[in-house]
Design an enzyme around this catalytic site. Structure first.
Site, PDB file in Angstrom:
ATOM      1  CB  SER A 169      -0.865  -0.005   1.267  1.00  0.00           C
ATOM      2  OG  SER A 169      -1.509   1.231   1.427  1.00  0.00           O
TER       3      SER A 169
ATOM      4  CE1 TYR B 144      -4.044  -1.934   5.156  1.00  0.00           C
ATOM      5  CE2 TYR B 144      -3.525   0.319   4.493  1.00  0.00           C
ATOM      6  CZ  TYR B 144      -3.826  -0.991   4.169  1.00  0.00           C
ATOM      7  OH  TYR B 144      -3.900  -1.361   2.845  1.00  0.00           O
TER       8      TYR B 144
ATOM      9  CE  LYS C 157      -1.902  -4.502   3.419  1.00  0.00           C
ATOM     10  NZ  LYS C 157      -2.191  -5.674   2.589  1.00  0.00           N
TER      11      LYS C 157
HETATM   12  N1  UFG Z   1     -13.116  11.459   2.116  1.00  0.00           N
HETATM   13  C1  UFG Z   1     -14.089  12.408   2.355  1.00  0.00           C
HETATM   14  N2  UFG Z   1     -15.301  11.969   2.779  1.00  0.00           N
HETATM   15  C2  UFG Z   1     -15.595  10.654   2.970  1.00  0.00           C
HETATM   16  C3  UFG Z   1     -14.589   9.687   2.720  1.00  0.00           C
HETATM   17  C4  UFG Z   1     -13.352  10.131   2.296  1.00  0.00           C
HETATM   18  O1  UFG Z   1     -13.860  13.595   2.198  1.00  0.00           O
HETATM   19  O2  UFG Z   1     -16.734  10.347   3.383  1.00  0.00           O
HETATM   20  C5  UFG Z   1     -11.799  11.905   1.644  1.00  0.00           C
HETATM   21  C6  UFG Z   1     -10.664  11.475   2.550  1.00  0.00           C
HETATM   22  O3  UFG Z   1     -10.499  12.370   3.602  1.00  0.00           O
HETATM   23  C7  UFG Z   1      -9.497  11.447   1.565  1.00  0.00           C
HETATM   24  C8  UFG Z   1     -10.139  11.065   0.232  1.00  0.00           C
HETATM   25  O4  UFG Z   1     -11.544  11.304   0.413  1.00  0.00           O
HETATM   26  O5  UFG Z   1      -8.973  12.716   1.445  1.00  0.00           O
HETATM   27  C9  UFG Z   1      -9.964   9.599  -0.119  1.00  0.00           C
HETATM   28  O6  UFG Z   1     -10.323   8.820   1.021  1.00  0.00           O
HETATM   29  P1  UFG Z   1     -10.457   7.243   0.978  1.00  0.00           P
HETATM   30  O7  UFG Z   1     -10.891   6.816   2.351  1.00  0.00           O
HETATM   31  O8  UFG Z   1     -11.310   6.840  -0.184  1.00  0.00           O
HETATM   32  O9  UFG Z   1      -9.002   6.751   0.661  1.00  0.00           O
HETATM   33  P2  UFG Z   1      -7.618   7.072   1.428  1.00  0.00           P
HETATM   34  O10 UFG Z   1      -6.855   7.982   0.538  1.00  0.00           O
HETATM   35  O11 UFG Z   1      -7.811   7.502   2.809  1.00  0.00           O
HETATM   36  O12 UFG Z   1      -7.015   5.618   1.547  1.00  0.00           O
HETATM   37  C10 UFG Z   1      -6.502   4.883   0.483  1.00  0.00           C
HETATM   38  C11 UFG Z   1      -6.663   3.399   0.778  1.00  0.00           C
HETATM   39  C12 UFG Z   1      -5.878   2.990   2.001  1.00  0.00           C
HETATM   40  C13 UFG Z   1      -4.449   3.415   1.824  1.00  0.00           C
HETATM   41  C14 UFG Z   1      -4.373   4.891   1.511  1.00  0.00           C
HETATM   42  C15 UFG Z   1      -2.968   5.337   1.304  1.00  0.00           C
HETATM   43  O13 UFG Z   1      -8.014   3.098   0.966  1.00  0.00           O
HETATM   44  O14 UFG Z   1      -5.943   1.608   2.161  1.00  0.00           O
HETATM   45  O15 UFG Z   1      -5.148   5.171   0.353  1.00  0.00           O
HETATM   46  O16 UFG Z   1      -2.704   5.571   0.015  1.00  0.00           O
HETATM   47  F1  UFG Z   1      -3.767   3.184   2.956  1.00  0.00           F
END
Ligand code: UFG
Length: 321
Positions: free
Chosen positions: A114, A138, A142
């Site tokens: 990841s 997490y 990884k």
């Molecule tokens: N977000 C919102 N509202 C929501 C959900 C998410 O604004 O209801 C935002 C988050 O704050 C973030 C973006 O949307 O800025 C993307 O969020 P995600 O949860 O879809 O994905 P992440 O970037 O947090 O996480 C992904 C993977 C993880 C990994 C991470 C690191 O899901 O497993 O990328 O690259 F660890």
């Protein structure tokens, strides 16, 4: 034709990779404890063993040509509140899997790593030589597995690749994202378009980005899957290949929401919410290594296309399909 064990093949990425392996003519056995995966997500044509990574030795034999390892817990927030669960399953489970592979003489591994191994990036796009400073258990789990695999390659001649995913999205036929609870942006915004959620909360609009919301590199799950098949062919004994997988371009949370509006025709109300702890402002991959070493070129980089595939999957599920 080869015979592969896919751990976590009842989950989102594991099921899509299983479908690609079957389409390429390979034989696939899925090992999944169904704790987060779903039986019905395992593509037809694959055998399912319902079991834990910790019991890998029971299920692995010399007839397997390689292992693709996806089985892991993957909720960043939960890993902060329940770190032990992540060490026990993601790290302890993988130790058992590696030992079982060694005993059975299976010498090829492709691992689902990841971008979370990097933590807050020092510069973007992120290359594989960037410092690894995960900001969650997490990501740390990884990274720990990546280190374990490196040791296995050096000491015992394993051929391995760790593929570091950025933001995986989209769907492939019947295989798509169905986490419970859902925490990822695109499926949550699609829930609003489906009418099962009133609005999308935008976590923070004061980041140092063009529109103030976080920027991410969204990669189609089918492009990601193709990289796994290429990696299985590219690895060689004693080497641990580490590759980022992303498109190399970033989209803000607001751009994602706007794309969902265009694709679905739904107004998708948004609510400004506080920042989510641990979210870096910008995560964008350099995938040069994957391009050079795997010959991988993502063929579905268009965000609207990624969202459209996720939308088809979400609608079919909503309709009971
Ligand atoms: N977000 C919102 N509202 C929501 C959900 C998410 O604004 O209801 C935002 C988050 O704050 C973030 C973006 O949307 O800025 C993307 O969020 P995600 O949860 O879809 O994905 P992440 O970037 O947090 O996480 C992904 C993977 C993880 C990994 C991470 C690191 O899901 O497993 O990328 O690259 F660890």
């Amino acid at each position: 034709m080869s015979k592969y064990l896919v751990t976590g093949g009842a989950g989102y990425v594991g099921s899509v990779v299983t479908a690609h392996l079957l389409e390429a003519g390979h034989e696939v056995t899925v090992l999944d404890d169904l704790s987060t995966g779903m039986r019905e997500a395992v593509p037809e044509g694959a055998d399912l063993i319902e079991g834990r990574l910790q019991d890998s030795a029971r299920h692995l034999g010399p007839s397997f040509d390689g292992v693709l390892h996806f089985a892991a817990f993957s909720q960043v927030g939960e890993s902060v509140t329940h770190p032990g669960k992540y060490w026990e399953n993601n790290v302890g489970g993988t130790m058992a899997l590696l030992a079982a592979m060694r005993s059975a003489g299976i010498r090829k591994l492709v691992f689902s790593s990841s971008a979370a191994t990097y933590g807050e990036p020092v510069s973007v796009p992120i290359t594989e030589s960037a410092p690894t400073a995960p900001t969650s258990p997490y990501g740390a789990s990884k990274l720990a597995v990546d280190h374990m695999i490196s040791g296995e390659c050096t000491a015992h001649g394993l051929a391995a690749a760790s593929l570091r995913y950025f933001n995986v999205a989209g769907a492939y036929g019947d295989c798509g994202e169905r986490h419970d609870p859902e925490s990822h942006l695109i499926p949550l915004v699609l829930q609003v378009a489906l009418g099962s959620r009133e609005a999308i909360s935008v976590f923070g609009d004061d980041y140092p980005t063009p529109d103030g919301t976080c920027v991410r590199d969204y990669i189609h799950v089918a492009d990601l899957a193709e990289a796994h098949l290429l990696a299985m062919d590219a690895i060689s004994s004693g080497e641990h290949l580490i590759c980022n997988l992303g498109n190399g371009s970033g989209f803000s949370v607001r751009e994602v929401v706007a794309t969902v509006r265009r694709v679905t025709g739904h107004p998708v109300p948004e609510i400004a919410a506080a920042r989510r702890a641990g979210d870096p402002a910008v995560l964008v991959a350099s995938s040069e290594v994957a391009r050079e070493r795997l010959g991988w070129t993502p063929s579905r980089p268009d965000l609207a296309g990624i969202v459209a595939d996720a939308w088809d999957f979400a609608r079919a599920r909503h309709a009971g399909g």
